[in-house]
Design a protein around this motif. Structure first.
Motif, PDB file in Angstrom:
ATOM      1  N   LYS A 158      23.245 -15.176  38.640  1.00 24.22           N
ATOM      2  CA  LYS A 158      23.420 -15.150  37.183  1.00 24.22           C
ATOM      3  C   LYS A 158      22.076 -15.093  36.477  1.00 24.22           C
ATOM      4  O   LYS A 158      21.043 -15.445  37.036  1.00 24.22           O
ATOM      5  N   GLY A 159      22.119 -14.673  35.218  1.00 22.39           N
ATOM      6  CA  GLY A 159      20.928 -14.625  34.394  1.00 22.39           C
ATOM      7  C   GLY A 159      21.269 -15.002  32.971  1.00 22.39           C
ATOM      8  O   GLY A 159      22.430 -15.050  32.581  1.00 22.39           O
ATOM      9  N   LEU A 160      20.232 -15.252  32.186  1.00 25.85           N
ATOM     10  CA  LEU A 160      20.383 -15.639  30.790  1.00 25.85           C
ATOM     11  C   LEU A 160      19.967 -14.461  29.913  1.00 25.85           C
ATOM     12  O   LEU A 160      18.896 -13.887  30.119  1.00 25.85           O
ATOM     13  N   PHE A 161      20.817 -14.091  28.952  1.00 22.67           N
ATOM     14  CA  PHE A 161      20.594 -12.916  28.118  1.00 22.67           C
ATOM     15  C   PHE A 161      20.689 -13.264  26.636  1.00 22.67           C
ATOM     16  O   PHE A 161      21.478 -14.127  26.243  1.00 22.67           O
ATOM     17  N   THR A 162      19.929 -12.536  25.833  1.00 21.26           N
ATOM     18  CA  THR A 162      20.017 -12.683  24.379  1.00 21.26           C
ATOM     19  C   THR A 162      21.261 -11.945  23.883  1.00 21.26           C
ATOM     20  O   THR A 162      21.663 -10.934  24.448  1.00 21.26           O
ATOM     21  N   THR A 163      21.857 -12.462  22.820  1.00 25.33           N
ATOM     22  CA  THR A 163      22.994 -11.774  22.197  1.00 25.33           C
ATOM     23  C   THR A 163      22.637 -11.299  20.795  1.00 25.33           C
ATOM     24  O   THR A 163      23.432 -10.638  20.141  1.00 25.33           O
ATOM     25  N   SER A 164      21.446 -11.658  20.341  1.00 18.41           N
ATOM     26  CA  SER A 164      20.949 -11.201  19.042  1.00 18.41           C
ATOM     27  C   SER A 164      19.421 -11.161  19.104  1.00 18.41           C
ATOM     28  O   SER A 164      18.831 -11.562  20.095  1.00 18.41           O
ATOM     29  N   LYS A 165      18.804 -10.674  18.048  1.00 13.29           N
ATOM     30  CA  LYS A 165      17.340 -10.595  18.011  1.00 13.29           C
ATOM     31  C   LYS A 165      16.744 -11.997  17.987  1.00 13.29           C
ATOM     32  O   LYS A 165      17.263 -12.890  17.324  1.00 13.29           O
ATOM     33  N   MET A 166      15.642 -12.148  18.716  1.00 11.16           N
ATOM     34  CA  MET A 166      14.893 -13.409  18.744  1.00 11.16           C
ATOM     35  C   MET A 166      13.429 -13.058  18.516  1.00 11.16           C
ATOM     36  O   MET A 166      12.944 -12.062  19.060  1.00 11.16           O
ATOM     37  N   ASP A 224       8.993 -10.543  20.735  1.00 13.12           N
ATOM     38  CA  ASP A 224      10.249 -10.247  20.052  1.00 13.12           C
ATOM     39  C   ASP A 224      11.245  -9.715  21.077  1.00 13.12           C
ATOM     40  O   ASP A 224      10.901  -8.857  21.902  1.00 13.12           O
ATOM     41  N   LEU A 225      12.461 -10.232  21.022  1.00 16.85           N
ATOM     42  CA  LEU A 225      13.497  -9.827  21.970  1.00 16.85           C
ATOM     43  C   LEU A 225      14.672  -9.203  21.226  1.00 16.85           C
ATOM     44  O   LEU A 225      15.147  -9.762  20.238  1.00 16.85           O
ATOM     45  N   SER A 226      15.133  -8.091  21.730  1.00 16.72           N
ATOM     46  CA  SER A 226      16.326  -7.433  21.196  1.00 16.72           C
ATOM     47  C   SER A 226      17.560  -8.058  21.833  1.00 16.72           C
ATOM     48  O   SER A 226      17.459  -8.769  22.831  1.00 16.72           O
ATOM     49  N   PRO A 227      18.740  -7.761  21.324  1.00 16.17           N
ATOM     50  CA  PRO A 227      19.958  -8.209  21.996  1.00 16.17           C
ATOM     51  C   PRO A 227      20.045  -7.593  23.403  1.00 16.17           C
ATOM     52  O   PRO A 227      19.509  -6.511  23.644  1.00 16.17           O
ATOM     53  N   ASN A 228      20.682  -8.286  24.306  1.00 17.52           N
ATOM     54  CA  ASN A 228      20.928  -7.840  25.684  1.00 17.52           C
ATOM     55  C   ASN A 228      19.680  -7.783  26.557  1.00 17.52           C
ATOM     56  O   ASN A 228      19.644  -7.063  27.541  1.00 17.52           O
ATOM     57  N   VAL A 229      18.672  -8.580  26.229  1.00 23.01           N
ATOM     58  CA  VAL A 229      17.471  -8.681  27.055  1.00 23.01           C
ATOM     59  C   VAL A 229      17.602  -9.925  27.928  1.00 23.01           C
ATOM     60  O   VAL A 229      17.992 -10.995  27.446  1.00 23.01           O
ATOM     61  N   GLU A 230      17.280  -9.775  29.220  1.00 23.59           N
ATOM     62  CA  GLU A 230      17.317 -10.942  30.096  1.00 23.59           C
ATOM     63  C   GLU A 230      16.109 -11.830  29.807  1.00 23.59           C
ATOM     64  O   GLU A 230      14.982 -11.365  29.703  1.00 23.59           O
ATOM     65  N   VAL A 231      16.375 -13.123  29.681  1.00 22.48           N
ATOM     66  CA  VAL A 231      15.335 -14.117  29.451  1.00 22.48           C
ATOM     67  C   VAL A 231      14.799 -14.561  30.813  1.00 22.48           C
ATOM     68  O   VAL A 231      15.543 -15.104  31.624  1.00 22.48           O
ATOM     69  N   ARG A 232      13.505 -14.284  31.049  1.00 21.39           N
ATOM     70  CA  ARG A 232      12.860 -14.652  32.311  1.00 21.39           C
ATOM     71  C   ARG A 232      11.491 -15.250  32.023  1.00 21.39           C
ATOM     72  O   ARG A 232      10.809 -14.812  31.116  1.00 21.39           O
ATOM     73  N   TYR A 233      11.111 -16.230  32.825  1.00 21.99           N
ATOM     74  CA  TYR A 233       9.782 -16.831  32.710  1.00 21.99           C
ATOM     75  C   TYR A 233       9.186 -17.024  34.096  1.00 21.99           C
ATOM     76  O   TYR A 233       9.895 -16.982  35.102  1.00 21.99           O
TER      77      TYR A 233
END
Length: 151
Positions: free
Chosen positions: A26-34, A123-132
């Motif tokens: 699994k992964g973590l994704f944005t659903t809106s702009k951040m 800046d992150l768009s929607p549907n971008v996977e959050v990774r660090y």
């Protein structure tokens, strides 16, 4: 950098957990702009000391996944164990080398308790996977999983 917990809670509504594949899971994704620098979520779980973390690592070794985040606080090794906390979505942010990571973790004290907060690196768009960057360049999954393309 001042962080308001109410804002962190609100921002987790802009994230969702998605299945990626059999290797990554699994992964973590944005659903809106951040926005860059925006606090995305708190890495929550049970705060334990380094000795207890070592015991749990051994116990979890047979599991496919464990969610132990090690850090130093006042010269002591500490850990947040999110393994048994499915509801805390920051644990689903995957590893990515610093150069291509979309987020970073910052340790802060809130009411004297160490907390780990996940921030947008850019800046992150929607549907971008959050990774660090987990900070382990020799992690075995780095050989198996593809590196994210620069965006």
């Amino acid at each position: 950098m001042e962080v308001h917990l109410a804002q962190v809670s609100k921002n987790t509504l802009n994230l969702e957990v998605r299945e990626i594949d059999d290797v990554i899971g699994k992964g973590l994704f944005t659903t809106s702009k951040m926005k860059a620098g925006e606090c995305l979520a708190e890495y929550k779980g049970e705060l334990i000391d380094g000795k207890e973390a070592e015991k749990r690592e051994e116990r979890y070794r047979s599991n496919k996944h464990s969610y132990l985040y090690h850090f130093s606080e006042s010269g002591e090794t500490m850990c947040i164990d999110a393994t048994n906390h499915d509801e805390h979505i920051a644990r689903y942010a995957n590893d990515e080398p610093q150069k291509t990571a979309t987020a970073f973790v910052k340790k802060t004290l809130i009411h004297g308790v160490p907390c780990l907060l996940l921030f947008a690196k850019k800046d992150l768009s929607p549907n971008v996977e959050v990774r660090y960057d987990y900070g382990d360049k020799a992690a075995p999954w780095r050989e198996k999983a593809p590196v994210m393309p620069l965006v």
